[in-house]
Design a protein around this motif. Structure first.
Motif, mmCIF file in Angstrom:
data_model
loop_
_atom_site.group_PDB
_atom_site.id
_atom_site.type_symbol
_atom_site.label_atom_id
_atom_site.label_comp_id
_atom_site.label_asym_id
_atom_site.label_seq_id
_atom_site.Cartn_x
_atom_site.Cartn_y
_atom_site.Cartn_z
ATOM 1 N N LEU A 1 11.754 80.728 72.762
ATOM 2 C CA LEU A 1 11.200 79.694 73.670
ATOM 3 C C LEU A 1 9.687 79.582 73.478
ATOM 4 O O LEU A 1 8.984 80.593 73.401
ATOM 5 C CB LEU A 1 11.500 79.980 75.151
ATOM 6 N N HIS B 1 13.327 75.390 72.402
ATOM 7 C CA HIS B 1 14.181 76.524 72.787
ATOM 8 C C HIS B 1 15.445 76.422 71.917
ATOM 9 O O HIS B 1 16.544 76.138 72.389
ATOM 10 C CB HIS B 1 14.511 76.435 74.280
ATOM 11 N N ASN C 1 10.979 71.540 76.670
ATOM 12 C CA ASN C 1 11.335 72.260 75.435
ATOM 13 C C ASN C 1 12.849 72.214 75.176
ATOM 14 O O ASN C 1 13.296 72.035 74.043
ATOM 15 C CB ASN C 1 10.840 73.714 75.514
ATOM 16 N N ASP D 1 17.344 70.671 83.514
ATOM 17 C CA ASP D 1 16.479 71.852 83.423
ATOM 18 C C ASP D 1 15.515 71.764 84.602
ATOM 19 O O ASP D 1 15.429 70.718 85.272
ATOM 20 C CB ASP D 1 15.743 71.825 82.060
ATOM 21 N N THR D 2 14.767 72.821 84.818
ATOM 22 C CA THR D 2 13.784 72.824 85.900
ATOM 23 C C THR D 2 12.822 71.632 85.789
ATOM 24 O O THR D 2 12.563 71.137 84.692
ATOM 25 C CB THR D 2 12.973 74.149 85.874
ATOM 26 N N SER E 1 8.418 73.600 84.281
ATOM 27 C CA SER E 1 8.607 74.655 83.285
ATOM 28 C C SER E 1 7.496 75.695 83.373
ATOM 29 O O SER E 1 6.434 75.430 83.952
ATOM 30 C CB SER E 1 8.613 74.050 81.876
ATOM 31 N N MET E 2 7.756 76.851 82.755
ATOM 32 C CA MET E 2 6.743 77.914 82.737
ATOM 33 C C MET E 2 5.471 77.375 82.087
ATOM 34 O O MET E 2 5.536 76.735 81.029
ATOM 35 C CB MET E 2 7.261 79.111 81.930
ATOM 36 N N CYS F 1 20.187 75.186 81.597
ATOM 37 C CA CYS F 1 19.865 76.396 80.821
ATOM 38 C C CYS F 1 19.608 77.606 81.712
ATOM 39 O O CYS F 1 19.672 78.733 81.243
ATOM 40 C CB CYS F 1 18.655 76.133 79.935
ATOM 41 N N LEU F 2 19.281 77.367 83.003
ATOM 42 C CA LEU F 2 18.875 78.409 83.961
ATOM 43 C C LEU F 2 17.512 78.997 83.544
ATOM 44 O O LEU F 2 17.240 79.005 82.353
ATOM 45 C CB LEU F 2 19.922 79.520 84.081
HETATM 46 N N1 NVA Z 1 12.011 74.480 80.432
HETATM 47 C C1 NVA Z 1 12.130 75.806 80.983
HETATM 48 C C2 NVA Z 1 13.198 76.567 80.294
HETATM 49 C C3 NVA Z 1 13.418 77.981 80.824
HETATM 50 C C4 NVA Z 1 14.486 78.724 80.087
HETATM 51 C C5 NVA Z 1 10.796 76.522 80.861
HETATM 52 O O1 NVA Z 1 10.166 76.421 79.794
HETATM 53 O O2 NVA Z 1 10.375 77.162 81.824
#
Ligand code: NVA
Ligand code: CP
Length: 305
Positions: A119, A124, A156, A215-216, A219-220, A255-256
């Protein structure tokens, strides 16, 4: 051979990885040489990817070594290139979760050992292969399967899923707010292989969807924009109404980690159409297959029998 981007694996590479995963599922075991080592260099948090990669390497007969980047000399300014040179002189393979895709590319440039993208901000790719494998298991094929990615269509996960998905014949629909654009480079890459449609209208664009993926919203690395993003994507929550727009029995994927009540509702996440727990489980299987594939390739490159 590295696996830094979905673009690194051709359709034939993906098919090879899937057939290795099939063999594992059928109960056929395959092992790497005893003492084979995998370093996991992580700059961001992880639950699934870390533990599934570690377990996968143990099941293959090798040994994983986890390195929290913040406790490595990277945190005190050692260069990415020097770190890669040294680490890859110890271990046989490296799975790295890095903030930037460009840092991962720099790392791989200096690594003697195969590097796997676990990632980055842009991709990812292992997740995408596990997810496509899960869809193939559930639907019996990938060719002509319509996957609608809903919400943060520039994430991603969206980038990797569209490239690998188009490569194996899936039709991709990106459904996000008006004016919010997916990554143009990844859309162009995916369109070389197959169909990618972009829409801001869930009702119309989900009509023929076999799979709804989300997805969220945050993201991070995007925490500073959290408030703005939650508002921007609010109408793209995967809930029972939105699932109702898709084909009857369409699969729901994520994807969690999930943020229940935000990008997906609990009834949908835990509902009958959810493939989410299966796709999480399949990460281990596909990572094992990816590592075995790269390991075999590396041995060929080195001229081993
Ligand atoms: N798009 C999310 C995926 C986490 C698995 C992130 O980058 O935080
Ligand atoms: N899906 C995924 O990559 O989860 P983790 O962040 O927990 O590894």
């Amino acid at each position: 051979m590295h696996f830094l981007s979905s673009n690194d694996f051709s359709k034939s590479d993906i098919e090879h990885v899937f057939s290795l995963a099939d063999r594992f599922l059928e109960g056929n075991y395959a092992f790497v040489d005893g003492g084979t080592t995998l370093a996991l260099l992580f700059e961001k948090p992880s639950t699934r990817t870390r533990v599934s990669f570690e377990t996968a390497m143990i099941q293959l007969g090798g040994v994983p070594i986890y390195i929290d980047a913040s406790t490595s000399q990277l945190s005190r300014g050692e260069s990415i290139g020097d770190t890669a040179r040294v680490l890859s002189s110890y271990v046989d393979m490296i799975a790295a979760r890095m903030h930037r895709q460009s840092d991962l590319a720099e790392f791989a440039k200096h690594s003697e050992a195969p590097v796997i993208n676990a990632l980055t901000d842009l991709e990812h790719p292992c997740q995408a292969l596990g997810d496509l494998y899960t869809i193939r298991e559930a639907k019996g094929r990938l060719d002509g399967i319509r996957i609608a990615f809903v919400g943060d269509i520039a994430a991603n996960t969206a980038n990797s899923l569209m490239v690998s998905g188009a490569r194996v014949g899936a039709e991709i629909v990106l459904v996000g707010p008006e004016g919010y654009k997916p990554n143009a480079g990844y859309v162009a890459m995916a369109r070389k292989e197959g169909e990618v449609m972009i829409s801001d209208d869930p009702r119309r664009s989900l009509k023929d969807a076999d799979v709804i993926y989300t997805d969220t919203f945050v993201s991070m690395g995007e925490e500073k924009e959290a408030g703005r993003r939650r508002k921007l994507f609010a109408d793209y929550q995967v809930n029972a109404r939105l699932v109702g727009y898709a084909k009857a029995g369409a699969a729901v994927m994520h994807c969690l980690p999930a943020h229940r009540g935000e990008e997906i509702t609990t009834d949908v996440l835990d509902g009958e159409q959810s493939l989410v727990w299966k796709q999480a489980k399949n990460k281990l299987l596909i990572e094992k297959a990816i590592m075995l594939y790269l390991y075999k390739n590396r041995r060929k490159e080195l001229g081993y029998p």
